[in-house]
Design a protein around this motif. Structure first.
Motif, PDB file in Angstrom:
ATOM      1  N   ASN A  75       0.826  -1.206   0.000  1.00  0.00           N
ATOM      2  CA  ASN A  75       0.000   0.000   0.000  1.00  0.00           C
ATOM      3  C   ASN A  75       0.857   1.251   0.000  1.00  0.00           C
ATOM      4  O   ASN A  75       0.503   2.273  -0.605  1.00  0.00           O
ATOM      5  N   LEU A  76       1.986   1.197   0.691  1.00  0.00           N
ATOM      6  CA  LEU A  76       2.915   2.326   0.680  1.00  0.00           C
ATOM      7  C   LEU A  76       3.483   2.539  -0.712  1.00  0.00           C
ATOM      8  O   LEU A  76       3.514   3.672  -1.220  1.00  0.00           O
ATOM      9  N   LEU A  77       3.929   1.465  -1.368  1.00  0.00           N
ATOM     10  CA  LEU A  77       4.523   1.578  -2.693  1.00  0.00           C
ATOM     11  C   LEU A  77       3.494   1.991  -3.740  1.00  0.00           C
ATOM     12  O   LEU A  77       3.759   2.819  -4.616  1.00  0.00           O
ATOM     13  N   ILE A  78       2.304   1.427  -3.630  1.00  0.00           N
ATOM     14  CA  ILE A  78       1.240   1.726  -4.589  1.00  0.00           C
ATOM     15  C   ILE A  78       0.766   3.170  -4.458  1.00  0.00           C
ATOM     16  O   ILE A  78       0.241   3.763  -5.404  1.00  0.00           O
ATOM     17  N   GLN A  79       0.976   3.762  -3.285  1.00  0.00           N
ATOM     18  CA  GLN A  79       0.558   5.140  -3.063  1.00  0.00           C
ATOM     19  C   GLN A  79       1.202   6.094  -4.072  1.00  0.00           C
ATOM     20  O   GLN A  79       0.608   7.103  -4.467  1.00  0.00           O
ATOM     21  N   VAL A  80       2.409   5.781  -4.491  1.00  0.00           N
ATOM     22  CA  VAL A  80       3.089   6.601  -5.491  1.00  0.00           C
ATOM     23  C   VAL A  80       2.288   6.619  -6.787  1.00  0.00           C
ATOM     24  O   VAL A  80       2.107   7.660  -7.417  1.00  0.00           O
ATOM     25  N   PHE A  81       1.776   5.446  -7.200  1.00  0.00           N
ATOM     26  CA  PHE A  81       0.981   5.368  -8.415  1.00  0.00           C
ATOM     27  C   PHE A  81      -0.304   6.185  -8.277  1.00  0.00           C
ATOM     28  O   PHE A  81      -0.704   6.925  -9.183  1.00  0.00           O
TER      29      PHE A  81
END
Length: 463
Positions: A75-81
């Motif tokens: 969820n942290l990484l996907i937040q960038v997208f």
């Protein structure tokens, strides 16, 4: 000029009677066409998340815990997208409102190019640093939980570029008022997920990997479909027929002017959740499992707010692009009213059905009791506080007020959700209950600031 820029023409005199404007940009039917598919898409996404947890729980509580730990990192990484997609959606909606369709299409090209590159970079970091990342954050968890987490993280990390492209394309479709296409794609993606999970987990007994592989396949399929959709040259917003590489830094700067503050806000929020999850992991496997189930059901409770919050970006963005400030305020209030009614009904139902739903997750007695507490707390308090804390900021973002949102969100997150989680959960030994109580305190802070900001009118900026 204004009429040419609109994608939601009023559909009759009856619609105008209910509006306080002579030329409403969105009638009730237009809002319904935008919102309903988004709600269905959110339901599908959360339902599949619930199905994933339910199926993997058949493997054991260690598998449930391992998947939940990775989901927090993802969820942290996907937040960038999501941040880049939001930036692209706001800019595209503004261009559509101004009737500048060529600029909207150029922004679409740059969004997909940027978000695709970011997805590849994040995938590479996740694959190379798989074990190190997990060990650094969750070094104290049981060996069986860590093994499950490593397997799930490695496989799902390969899907990040495809998920990035899907998010970017979905945001562009929302900008032109077409949320139905992403809903249909989501339906297919989730069907692949559920059938794949059932086949690999229950049929071939592949454990955590059986949940991860369908996720990867479904995201690849969804990305291919959505690229084909935005490649259609007949659409108001589309990418070039022959996609060209090369960055247009002026347009990227416009996208990032929204995306960076939104990304910092969201990323630091997810980092905060990651720290809280790390704290929860010290409470034991039962707390980790209860937290995972609580987060899944909490996501279901906020579906209307999440979906209509996405619609706000399109509605407010187009109305402000057309210089219709009063309409932007009116539609924000109207959409917030719909959120409160729908979330109130949904959360009330989930509060009454809490026990039978939790029995599906195969939790041990301690975990069941903790999960019941967090679901009830989130359902009751969330119905009142969550909409202003998390849906209303989307209207402010569409107005260009991203810096204010970022400052308030970061300050509230680190002061209340994180600080009070350690204070209540660890120092006062309330455990998982203390962590979720701290979350509610965070909501109170956010709501008070965002509501005052909206009422003041200072959230509207020129972009």
């Amino acid at each position: 000029m204004k009429k040419q820029s609109l994608h939601f023409p009023s559909s009759g005199h009856s619609a105008h009677k209910a509006m306080p404007f002579s030329n409403p940009l969105f009638d009730s039917e237009a809002l319904k066409r935008l919102i309903v598919p988004l709600v269905i898409e959110q339901i599908l996404a959360v339902t599949v998340g619930m199905a994933d947890i339910i199926m993997v729980s058949q493997v054991g509580q260690h598998a449930t815990s391992g998947v939940s730990l990775v989901d927090t990192i993802s969820n942290l990484l996907i937040q960038v997208f999501s941040a880049l997609a939001t930036g692209g959606a706001v800019i595209s909606s503004r261009y559509v409102g101004k009737g500048r369709h060529e600029d909207a299409c150029r922004a679409a090209n740059q969004l997909l190019l940027s978000i695709g590159a970011m997805g590849i970079l994040i995938m590479a970091v996740s694959l190379i640093g798989n074990g190190w990342i997990l060990a650094t954050i969750y070094g104290k968890v049981d060996a069986s939980v860590m093994e499950a987490a490593e397997t799930y993280f490695y496989i799902t990390a390969c899907s990040y570029p495809f998920l990035a492209i899907y998010n970017g394309c979905a945001a562009l479709c929302r900008s032109m008022g077409d949320s139905k296409v992403s809903m249909k794609t989501s339906l297919l993606m989730n069907a692949i997920n559920v059938v794949g999970n059932a086949t690999l987990v229950l049929g071939f007994h592949m454990g955590v990997a059986g949940v991860a592989y369908p996720t990867l396949v479904s995201r690849i399929v969804a990305a291919v479909i959505m690229v084909a959709v935005v490649h259609n040259q007949k659409r108001p917003i589309h990418i070039d027929a022959h996609f060209r590489l090369g960055f247009d830094w002026k347009l990227i700067k416009e996208i990032l002017s929204i995306g960076i503050p939104t990304g910092l806000d969201g990323s630091l929020f997810q980092i905060g959740k990651l720290l809280v999850a790390s704290l929860v992991s010290t409470f034991g496997t039962a707390s980790i499992a209860a937290n995972a189930v609580g987060n899944t059901l909490a996501s279901f409770e906020v579906i209307p707010g999440s979906a209509i919050g996405l619609a706000m970006i399109t509605v407010v963005g187009q109305t402000l692009g057309a210089n219709e400030t009063e309409q932007a305020k009116y539609y924000t209030k109207k959409l917030m009213y719909i959120i409160y009614i729908s979330m109130g009904i949904l959360n009330l139902a989930l509060v009454f059905l809490c026990n039978p739903i939790l029995t599906l997750y195969n939790l041990e007695p301690d975990a069941f009791s903790m999960a019941r507490f967090v679901v009830l707390l989130h359902g009751i308090c969330g119905a009142f506080l969550w909409p202003i804390a998390f849906a209303l900021p989307n209207a402010l973002r569409a107005g260009g007020d991203v810096r204010f949102i970022m400052i308030v969100s970061i300050a509230s997150m680190w002061t209340f959700r994180i600080g009070f989680s350690y204070l209540l959960g660890q120092f006062f030994q309330l455990g998982l209950a203390g962590v979720w109580i701290a979350m509610v305190i965070d909501w109170v802070c956010r709501s008070s600031f965002f509501l005052r900001r909206f009422i003041s009118g200072k959230w509207i900026h020129n972009i």
